[in-house]
Write a protein that holds these residues in place. Sequence first.
Motif, PDB file in Angstrom:
ATOM      1  N   SER A 237     -27.042 -15.082 -29.723  1.00  0.00           N
ATOM      2  CA  SER A 237     -25.511 -14.579 -28.332  1.00  0.00           C
ATOM      3  C   SER A 237     -26.192 -15.504 -27.184  1.00  0.00           C
ATOM      4  O   SER A 237     -25.497 -15.840 -26.596  1.00  0.00           O
ATOM      5  CB  SER A 237     -25.734 -13.172 -28.567  1.00  0.00           C
ATOM      6  N   ALA A 238     -27.230 -15.757 -26.987  1.00  0.00           N
ATOM      7  CA  ALA A 238     -27.777 -16.027 -25.644  1.00  0.00           C
ATOM      8  C   ALA A 238     -27.922 -17.771 -26.264  1.00  0.00           C
ATOM      9  O   ALA A 238     -27.345 -18.038 -24.974  1.00  0.00           O
ATOM     10  CB  ALA A 238     -29.648 -16.134 -25.721  1.00  0.00           C
ATOM     11  N   GLN A 239     -27.795 -18.396 -27.049  1.00  0.00           N
ATOM     12  CA  GLN A 239     -27.879 -20.546 -27.127  1.00  0.00           C
ATOM     13  C   GLN A 239     -26.350 -20.199 -27.142  1.00  0.00           C
ATOM     14  O   GLN A 239     -26.273 -21.467 -26.046  1.00  0.00           O
ATOM     15  CB  GLN A 239     -27.323 -20.337 -28.153  1.00  0.00           C
ATOM     16  N   GLU A 240     -25.143 -19.475 -27.634  1.00  0.00           N
ATOM     17  CA  GLU A 240     -24.147 -19.425 -27.101  1.00  0.00           C
ATOM     18  C   GLU A 240     -23.053 -19.236 -25.989  1.00  0.00           C
ATOM     19  O   GLU A 240     -22.702 -19.994 -25.316  1.00  0.00           O
ATOM     20  CB  GLU A 240     -23.332 -18.442 -27.733  1.00  0.00           C
ATOM     21  N   ASP A 241     -24.107 -18.211 -24.919  1.00  0.00           N
ATOM     22  CA  ASP A 241     -24.176 -18.536 -23.462  1.00  0.00           C
ATOM     23  C   ASP A 241     -24.297 -19.563 -22.839  1.00  0.00           C
ATOM     24  O   ASP A 241     -23.719 -20.316 -22.018  1.00  0.00           O
ATOM     25  CB  ASP A 241     -24.947 -17.040 -23.470  1.00  0.00           C
ATOM     26  N   GLU A 242     -25.577 -19.640 -23.120  1.00  0.00           N
ATOM     27  CA  GLU A 242     -26.378 -21.092 -22.887  1.00  0.00           C
ATOM     28  C   GLU A 242     -25.004 -22.465 -23.028  1.00  0.00           C
ATOM     29  O   GLU A 242     -24.740 -23.084 -22.169  1.00  0.00           O
ATOM     30  CB  GLU A 242     -27.568 -22.036 -23.130  1.00  0.00           C
ATOM     31  N   GLU A 243     -24.703 -22.545 -24.092  1.00  0.00           N
ATOM     32  CA  GLU A 243     -24.110 -23.335 -24.345  1.00  0.00           C
ATOM     33  C   GLU A 243     -22.245 -23.614 -23.119  1.00  0.00           C
ATOM     34  O   GLU A 243     -21.847 -24.689 -23.145  1.00  0.00           O
ATOM     35  CB  GLU A 243     -23.365 -23.932 -25.951  1.00  0.00           C
ATOM     36  N   ARG A 244     -21.913 -21.746 -23.418  1.00  0.00           N
ATOM     37  CA  ARG A 244     -20.607 -21.743 -22.656  1.00  0.00           C
ATOM     38  C   ARG A 244     -20.936 -22.203 -20.863  1.00  0.00           C
ATOM     39  O   ARG A 244     -20.192 -22.682 -20.305  1.00  0.00           O
ATOM     40  CB  ARG A 244     -20.291 -20.456 -22.752  1.00  0.00           C
ATOM     41  N   PHE A 245     -22.421 -21.712 -20.730  1.00  0.00           N
ATOM     42  CA  PHE A 245     -22.486 -21.738 -18.803  1.00  0.00           C
ATOM     43  C   PHE A 245     -22.811 -23.540 -19.016  1.00  0.00           C
ATOM     44  O   PHE A 245     -22.116 -23.827 -17.634  1.00  0.00           O
ATOM     45  CB  PHE A 245     -24.171 -21.312 -18.589  1.00  0.00           C
ATOM     46  N   ILE A 246     -23.365 -24.171 -19.814  1.00  0.00           N
ATOM     47  CA  ILE A 246     -23.502 -25.462 -19.892  1.00  0.00           C
ATOM     48  C   ILE A 246     -21.993 -26.462 -19.685  1.00  0.00           C
ATOM     49  O   ILE A 246     -21.771 -27.021 -19.572  1.00  0.00           O
ATOM     50  CB  ILE A 246     -24.310 -26.163 -20.445  1.00  0.00           C
ATOM     51  N   ARG A 247     -20.873 -25.948 -20.711  1.00  0.00           N
ATOM     52  CA  ARG A 247     -19.156 -26.586 -20.447  1.00  0.00           C
ATOM     53  C   ARG A 247     -18.948 -26.137 -19.463  1.00  0.00           C
ATOM     54  O   ARG A 247     -18.166 -27.004 -18.258  1.00  0.00           O
ATOM     55  CB  ARG A 247     -18.755 -25.832 -21.620  1.00  0.00           C
ATOM     56  N   GLU A 248     -19.007 -25.481 -18.469  1.00  0.00           N
ATOM     57  CA  GLU A 248     -18.695 -24.751 -17.778  1.00  0.00           C
ATOM     58  C   GLU A 248     -18.906 -25.218 -16.490  1.00  0.00           C
ATOM     59  O   GLU A 248     -18.267 -26.224 -15.629  1.00  0.00           O
ATOM     60  CB  GLU A 248     -18.641 -23.410 -17.099  1.00  0.00           C
ATOM     61  N   ALA A 249     -20.335 -25.961 -16.279  1.00  0.00           N
ATOM     62  CA  ALA A 249     -20.582 -26.515 -15.393  1.00  0.00           C
ATOM     63  C   ALA A 249     -20.309 -28.414 -15.142  1.00  0.00           C
ATOM     64  O   ALA A 249     -20.474 -28.233 -14.016  1.00  0.00           O
ATOM     65  CB  ALA A 249     -22.699 -26.836 -15.439  1.00  0.00           C
ATOM     66  N   GLU A 250     -20.510 -28.630 -16.769  1.00  0.00           N
ATOM     67  CA  GLU A 250     -20.054 -29.846 -16.660  1.00  0.00           C
ATOM     68  C   GLU A 250     -18.468 -29.596 -16.620  1.00  0.00           C
ATOM     69  O   GLU A 250     -17.840 -30.674 -15.613  1.00  0.00           O
ATOM     70  CB  GLU A 250     -19.976 -29.933 -18.771  1.00  0.00           C
ATOM     71  N   ALA A 251     -17.748 -28.700 -16.718  1.00  0.00           N
ATOM     72  CA  ALA A 251     -15.759 -28.918 -16.185  1.00  0.00           C
ATOM     73  C   ALA A 251     -16.331 -29.090 -14.672  1.00  0.00           C
ATOM     74  O   ALA A 251     -15.442 -29.606 -13.785  1.00  0.00           O
ATOM     75  CB  ALA A 251     -15.306 -27.955 -16.880  1.00  0.00           C
ATOM     76  N   TYR A 252     -16.631 -28.117 -14.201  1.00  0.00           N
ATOM     77  CA  TYR A 252     -16.939 -27.831 -12.300  1.00  0.00           C
ATOM     78  C   TYR A 252     -16.926 -29.544 -12.176  1.00  0.00           C
ATOM     79  O   TYR A 252     -17.283 -29.564 -10.886  1.00  0.00           O
ATOM     80  CB  TYR A 252     -18.108 -26.403 -11.837  1.00  0.00           C
ATOM     81  N   ALA A 253     -18.241 -29.913 -12.669  1.00  0.00           N
ATOM     82  CA  ALA A 253     -18.589 -31.775 -12.589  1.00  0.00           C
ATOM     83  C   ALA A 253     -17.815 -32.144 -12.841  1.00  0.00           C
ATOM     84  O   ALA A 253     -17.502 -33.470 -11.746  1.00  0.00           O
ATOM     85  CB  ALA A 253     -19.793 -32.231 -12.533  1.00  0.00           C
ATOM     86  N   ARG A 254     -16.841 -32.267 -13.852  1.00  0.00           N
ATOM     87  CA  ARG A 254     -15.989 -32.730 -13.881  1.00  0.00           C
ATOM     88  C   ARG A 254     -15.252 -33.296 -12.265  1.00  0.00           C
ATOM     89  O   ARG A 254     -13.949 -34.301 -11.956  1.00  0.00           O
ATOM     90  CB  ARG A 254     -15.255 -33.270 -15.074  1.00  0.00           C
TER      91      ARG A 254
END
Length: 385
Positions: A237-254
């Motif tokens: 679950s922690a790894q999935e949250d990490e991946e979700r945060f990374i995707r959100e950060a990448e979307a915000y960066a884009r």
Amino acid sequence: MAWNQPGNGGNNDRDPWKNQGNKDQGPPDLDEAIRKLMAKFGFGGKKRGGSGGSSGVPAKGVGLIAIIALIVWFIAGFYTVKEADRGVVLRFGNFHTLVESGLHWRPVFIDTVEHVDVNNIRSDSTEGFMLTQDENVVVVQLDVQYRIVDPRSYLFNVVNADSVLSKATDSALRYVVGHTTMDEVLTRGREDVRARTLDLLEETLNPYTMGLQIVDINLLPARPPEAVKDAFDDAISAQEDEERFIREAEAYAREVEPLARGQVRRMLQEAQAYKEQITLEAQGEVARFNELLPEYQQAPEVTRERIYLDTLQELYRKTPKVLIDVEGSNNMMYLPLDKILEKQGRNVTSFSPSRVPVDSSGSNNSGSSNNSGTVRSSGRSGGRG
């Protein structure tokens, strides 16, 4: 003695069927029935003309039996191979030929046929506890799908090709899992584990020429042992949250990056325009000074006075409030309402300019309209005084 033959002295108790008076002869004699049957086929019989009888087998009966046996043998040789199968013909136990689907004939007791399914895809699975590279134990299950492409190699190159394939699959899977960390096996590295296992399995089976073709393998989701399952679920679950945060950060960066790039381009263009503006203004000031210098050299006082008046006019134009000195009265404040409204960005085209002179006591002066025309002259005198 036959069963239905009564005993001496009229003792009928020796008859198992309790015949009374020899009225019922009972069942026929078994030996007699067999002799009659053999006589019909020419195997039995007594030769007449001698004191002692002797039995013989005529040639006619032997030939008839031989013909019947030959017909039965010929009919038994027909067999059918299914559409999905191939027939492997063995002659005295050795490979002879391959036959396609359909109706065929073989000499019985000489040739035997092994039917091998070559169209349908077979499946085999392996499962067990396996040790990963980081010394953790995981439960891994793998399904392999294959089909037979060479029936002869499948039957004769190895003993029990299906068992060999199962053991080779288990060995390849354990090797790959042993060189992979637990996190990769459980989460993001499953596809890589599957691909590496497939390559290693094909590399292992090729030297054996088993006549099998690997169609695909499917790595089922691995799981930790039940004793530590809860802890592993939290980690996943922690790894999935990490991946979700990374995707959100990448979307915000884009989303933010194009805006930032636009602002950078706008600031560069503004800076370039400001640079050109200042350069042109400086060049204009230099040109104006060069034109003014000869006039100042010819008439310094007149030129100085003109420069002074132009400077005051520019200052008064930028100032919304002007204090003027009127002779014989108190100081008056001049309120240019049209300039104030223009500075505030309002549309004053429908308003006429209002000039309201106010004295120091705050009362309106009736002579303000007459004094408005003397602003420039009063300003000059006030400035020079």
